[in-house]
Design an enzyme around this catalytic site. Structure first.
Site, PDB file in Angstrom:
ATOM      1  N   GLU A 339      -7.714  11.182   3.445  1.00 26.44           N
ATOM      2  CA  GLU A 339      -7.985  10.450   2.050  1.00 26.44           C
ATOM      3  C   GLU A 339      -6.752  10.034   1.345  1.00 26.44           C
ATOM      4  OE1 GLU A 339      -8.789  13.699   2.534  1.00 26.44           O
ATOM      5  OE2 GLU A 339     -11.003  13.534   3.136  1.00 26.44           O
ATOM      6  N   ASP A 381      19.572 -17.920  11.050  1.00 28.16           N
ATOM      7  CA  ASP A 381      20.368 -18.995  11.109  1.00 28.16           C
ATOM      8  C   ASP A 381      22.081 -18.965  11.161  1.00 28.16           C
ATOM      9  OD1 ASP A 381      20.717 -21.975  10.682  1.00 28.16           O
ATOM     10  OD2 ASP A 381      20.777 -21.623   8.505  1.00 28.16           O
ATOM     11  N   ASP A 658      18.055 -19.535   4.989  1.00 23.05           N
ATOM     12  CA  ASP A 658      17.958 -19.920   3.593  1.00 23.05           C
ATOM     13  C   ASP A 658      17.742 -21.271   3.248  1.00 23.05           C
ATOM     14  OD1 ASP A 658      20.391 -20.891   4.621  1.00 23.05           O
ATOM     15  OD2 ASP A 658      21.725 -19.993   3.012  1.00 23.05           O
ATOM     16  N   ASP A 662      14.292 -23.336   8.027  1.00 23.49           N
ATOM     17  CA  ASP A 662      14.319 -22.030   8.271  1.00 23.49           C
ATOM     18  C   ASP A 662      12.649 -21.719   7.860  1.00 23.49           C
ATOM     19  OD1 ASP A 662      16.624 -21.742   9.437  1.00 23.49           O
ATOM     20  OD2 ASP A 662      17.439 -21.217   7.374  1.00 23.49           O
ATOM     21  N   ASN A 726      -9.138  20.791  12.970  1.00 25.83           N
ATOM     22  CA  ASN A 726     -10.086  21.571  12.223  1.00 25.83           C
ATOM     23  C   ASN A 726     -11.428  21.035  12.958  1.00 25.83           C
ATOM     24  OD1 ASN A 726      -8.684  22.800  10.615  1.00 25.83           O
ATOM     25  ND2 ASN A 726      -8.894  21.806   8.683  1.00 25.83           N
ATOM     26  N   ASN A 751      -9.344  20.276   2.821  1.00 26.98           N
ATOM     27  CA  ASN A 751      -8.597  19.084   3.149  1.00 26.98           C
ATOM     28  C   ASN A 751      -8.010  18.465   1.877  1.00 26.98           C
ATOM     29  OD1 ASN A 751      -8.333  17.070   5.058  1.00 26.98           O
ATOM     30  ND2 ASN A 751      -9.898  15.795   4.017  1.00 26.98           N
ATOM     31  N   ASP A 755      -3.836  17.563   1.675  1.00 24.34           N
ATOM     32  CA  ASP A 755      -3.219  16.100   1.523  1.00 24.34           C
ATOM     33  C   ASP A 755      -2.235  16.090   0.446  1.00 24.34           C
ATOM     34  OD1 ASP A 755      -4.518  15.113   3.568  1.00 24.34           O
ATOM     35  OD2 ASP A 755      -6.263  14.363   2.557  1.00 24.34           O
TER      36      ASP A 755
END
Length: 904
Positions: A339, A381, A658, A662, A726, A751, A755
């Site tokens: 989660e 480049d 740049d 490109d 688990n 749980n 976490d």
């Protein structure tokens, strides 16, 4: 009333009247927004669409009352206050309540809320359980909200620190017009915007004046070919689509060549691009990180699809209570899902972004940090990235190689008559000059053919003092020389036969071998009737006379060699993608020791024309792209082809560039990198922007990316293997035990605590060995890891079940206290082993002795272990969870299990 100096506006309004002669300015109160246009389709043949667009322009012009001198500072402030900054809502930080609402409806919170409602809806309501569940929802949401809000706001602030400037015409305090540089966020409707090659159009505009303007609308339409833009309307065309309007510039499109003066019509969320921003985001190819997350999600869904039905059937058969079994199986499903994954991933990325900001790199797209860590190929480049971009004019010689001032004066005349921003070659020519800026050179300018990356040349047409028209062309030697039929030898013009052409090619090659970029200068006298063609770029600069050569030198950066060597040590292959000459590219790459010698059999270097002879997607094309280190004379589209080919071969590709040429490659790369001094459109396409032109920053980006990616994969491996273990234990326990191994609520709380123990993983360190090679998302490797480690960790759970069964005699559901005792024992053992595994799996070395976790991670895991162990001893928490004090003897057994688990 029209403003002063408004002749162009009168012309624009006249063109609008072509659609409806009855339209009067006094009748126009303002059209609705551009947002209505997409409903008609981007290529609608309905003439009403064109009328709609032009009516919008009419409304804007009538309402804005703008002078060609531009707005005054006072008018800008008033309009900025009314319209707001020129910023799309997609790059504005979300409001706190919007983020909170997006967090609330997740399966974990919904299940907890459902259990809370059931606990008070039953005949014997348990308000303590209800309160505890609500507290868990608040804690879960608070942690996620705190992390995600900070991460989101931090990312927005970092992006906002990248300034994009535009050139506008505004009125000074004395009433006269002046061109000023402003932040694009301060643009307002009615501004006079000046656009040049390399600019990203900052607002929806109507073209007032133009000079050979070519605009790429690929970000909106996907079409790679640039469109010509003029100040003409399409009143008589029935099949003209919205994007084919020649006199309208859309926000987000990019100027390829030419220049224009335009009137800003709509800014920010009023712009057309705001209506299709979601579709634009979808057009970008999936990068390595996004593919990895997608594969992990599919894997989790697969686990749930297999495990949950099995748990449901087994639990229902054993307990004969299918309603409870269904609720239990749903809890198991939630238990499989990490989660806190979004919160931890966002925190990890935000921390990486902050670290890179301190090292002079601003991250625009957070997930690109992960891709920097997995990058196996860096395409770069040459000009301005590997070299200093300090181009200097070194020679100006005639075709025989002798210095000649006339060749330089021709080049100076061409450069000084190029409108808009000067490119690096033009700037070098003008800076080298001692010629007076007011000197007309060979005459006065009549027209120009601007530079573009396909023809690689630019021309100007001047009227000489003798009233003749002279075309002066300069550009890449190969392209210009092919268009020449004669050559000047002394004061005589002779035919450029094969012998003289070969001599010219050899002279240019000699300059290239010494690292010089070679530019050819050519001329042609033209007639007045040649100017009748609307498109001067078609055939006018042909059959020319070679006047001479210019050479330029751009030395490599001081840190380029060391940085390339360091990248290679880190397992990142460096390839050069340049539009420059092959000889110049080879010279620079040899200086940087990117290559030591070119073996033609291995095809280490290739030019764009040679690459074009190989069909894209064929095995031969893939082989060439894989083995080549230098790609010279590439077109922008070819750079994109190279990037996509490498990605198709399984490489994680970064692109450093740049320039305008490109942009395609920057957009296609997993990690596009530009510099703050690059053109606006390149910065828009990039994921990461360097505030200093230093390749050493790329090395820092790679290291930070690997730490970020390593911590993310570390978390997924930990939580997925633990959760799977688990569920595997629950499946075995449901088959063996006459009672559920744990209640649904206990599973969810365990749980959640596990976490939360990993919330500090983004601040953890990685082993040095892990950082030496590129790391990739591999769902198959993760799948194997989970299948091996998950059941392995279940052996300790089986030991706890055996202790409860044989030692404490918990073998039936009749003794409620004994069942609660068994639940408590596994709750403690499961939580402590899961938390302990954080330190075991975070490193491939011996934990603590050879590799220690960072202090924040140590503290977070210790706090959760203490809290989890204390819960059964605190009645207000233990009772709602149906936990009891564990047996004193079990404490010793638990310590032995933990020790065995560490050794195992």
């Amino acid at each position: 009333m029209l403003p002063k100096n408004g002749s162009l506006f009168k012309s624009a309004l006249h063109r609008v009247k072509e659609f409806d002669p009855n339209v009067e300015l006094t009748q126009v109160t303002g059209a609705r927004d551009w947002q209505a246009a997409p409903a008609l389709g981007p290529r609608s043949s309905d003439a009403a669409l064109q009328a709609y667009a032009s009516m919008t322009q009419t409304a804007a012009l009538a309402r804005l009352q703008t002078s060609m001198s531009g707005l005054t500072p006072e008018e800008v402030l008033v309009r900025l206050k009314v319209r707001g900054p020129n910023l799309l809502s997609t790059v504005k930080p979300p409001r706190w309540w919007q983020l909170l609402l997006s967090i609330l409806p997740n399966p974990f919170n919904i299940l907890l809320a459902l259990l809370a409602i059931i606990s008070v809806a039953t005949p014997s309501p348990s308000w303590s359980t209800f309160i505890l569940l609500i507290v868990m929802i608040v804690i879960s949401c608070a942690v996620r909200f705190w992390q995600e809000y900070r991460s989101t706001v931090a990312a927005i602030r970092l992006q906002a620190s990248v300034s994009t400037n535009v050139r506008v015409r505004r009125q000074a305090h004395g009433g006269w017009a002046e061109d000023v540089i402003v932040d694009e966020k301060t643009l307002v409707p009615g501004d006079i915007l000046l656009v040049d090659p390399g600019d990203s159009v900052a607002a929806d505009c109507m073209v007032l004046e133009t000079s050979s303007l070519q605009v790429s609308q690929s970000s909106l339409t996907g079409e790679s070919e640039p469109l010509r833009k003029t100040n003409a309307s399409q009143g008589g065309k029935e099949d003209c689509g919205l994007f084919e309007l020649e006199n309208v510039l859309f926000m987000g499109t990019s100027v390829i060549s030419g220049s224009a003066t335009a009137l800003v019509l709509r800014t920010g969320d009023d712009a057309f691009i705001a209506t299709i921003m979601k579709q634009l985001n979808k057009k970008r190819p999936l990068n390595s990180f996004q593919k990895g997350i997608r594969n992990v999600t599919y894997m989790m869904m697969g686990f749930m699809a297999v495990m949950v039905p099995i748990v449901l059937i087994v639990s229902g058969k054993v307990t004969h209570n299918w309603a409870q079994a269904a609720l239990f199986s749903v809890s198991v499903a939630v238990g499989l899902v990490p989660e806190m994954l979004p919160a931890i991933v966002n925190a990890n990325l935000a921390r990486g972004a902050f670290a890179l900001a301190k090292k002079k790199a601003i991250v625009k797209r957070l997930d690109s940090i992960q891709n920097l860590g997995g990058m196996s190929v860096l395409c770069s480049d040459k000009t301005g990235t590997l070299t200093k971009d300090e181009i200097a004019l070194c020679h100006h010689v005639d075709p025989s190689g002798e210095k000649k001032q006339e060749v330089y004066q021709l080049a100076w005349t061409n450069a000084s008559n190029q409108s808009g921003k000067k490119n690096s070659i033009d700037s070098a020519i003008l800076e080298h000059s001692s010629i007076d800026k007011n000197d007309p050179g060979y005459g006065t300018k009549v027209a120009e053919i601007p530079f573009n990356f396909e023809t690689r040349r630019s021309s100007c047409i001047i009227r000489t003092p003798t009233n003749k028209l002279l075309l002066i062309c300069k550009g890449a030697f190969e392209e210009v020389s092919l268009l020449c039929t004669h050559v000047r030898v002394g004061d005589t013009v002779v035919i450029l036969d094969s012998h003289r052409r070969q001599e010219l090619i050899k002279r240019a090659a000699a300059f290239n071998a010494d690292g010089y970029r070679v530019i050819a200068v050519a001329t042609r006298e033209i007639m007045d009737h040649d100017m009748d063609d609307v498109d001067l770029s078609k055939g006018l600069d042909s059959n020319m006379i070679v006047e001479g050569l210019l050479t330029f030198l751009d030395p490599p950066k001081d840190d380029a060699k060391a940085s390339i060597q360091r990248l290679q040590e880190l397992g990142v292959e460096v390839k050069v993608l340049t539009g420059d000459n092959l000889g110049v590219a080879l010279k620079v790459c040899r200086t940087l020791e990117l290559i030591k010698e070119v073996d033609e059999e291995e095809i280490q270097a290739i030019t764009g024309p040679d690459l074009a002879k190989i069909e894209e997607g064929t095995p031969e094309f893939l082989r060439v792209v894989k083995h080549c280190k230098i790609f010279a004379k590439l077109t922008p589209s070819q750079k994109g082809q190279v990037i996509m080919s490498l990605k198709g071969a399984g490489e994680v590709v970064g692109m450093l560039g740049d320039g305008i040429n490109d942009c395609v490659a920057l957009r296609f790369a997993d990690a596009g990198i530009s510099v703050d001094s690059g053109v606006n459109v390149a910065k828009d396409c990039a994921d990461v922007i360097l505030t200093q032109k230093s390749l050493s920053i790329i090395v820092d980006c790679v290291m930070t990316g690997r730490i970020t990616q390593g911590n993310t994969i570390k978390y997924i491996k930990m939580v997925a293997s633990s959760n799977f273990g688990n569920v595997f234990t629950i499946l075995i326990g449901s088959c063996w035990l006459p009672y559920d191994p744990m209640t649904a609520l206990q599973i969810l709380i365990q749980n959640l605590l596990y976490d939360m123990s990993q919330i500090a993983i983004p601040w953890d360190r990685m082993d040095p060995e892990y950082l030496t090679t590129p790391q990739r998302w591999d769902a198959r490797d993760l799948f194997r890891f989970i299948l091996v480690l998950g059941p392995t960790s279940s052996t300790i759970d089986m030991c706890t079940f055996a202790v409860d069964w044989f030692y404490y005699g918990v073998r039936s559901t009749e003794d409620v206290y004994a069942v609660k005792l068994a639940h408590t024992h596994w709750f403690l053992e499961g939580l402590l082993t899961q938390t302990l595994i954080v330190h075991l799996l975070r490193t491939a070395k011996v934990p603590v002795l050879q590799s220690r976790a960072a202090r924040p991670l140590v503290l977070s895991t210790l706090v959760i272990m203490v809290v989890g162990f204390a819960i059964p001893f605190i009645p207000p928490f233990a009772n709602p969870l149906q936990l009891v004090r564990p047996r004193a003897s079990f404490i010793g057994i638990l310590a032995a299990e933990l020790a065995f688990y560490c050794v195992e």
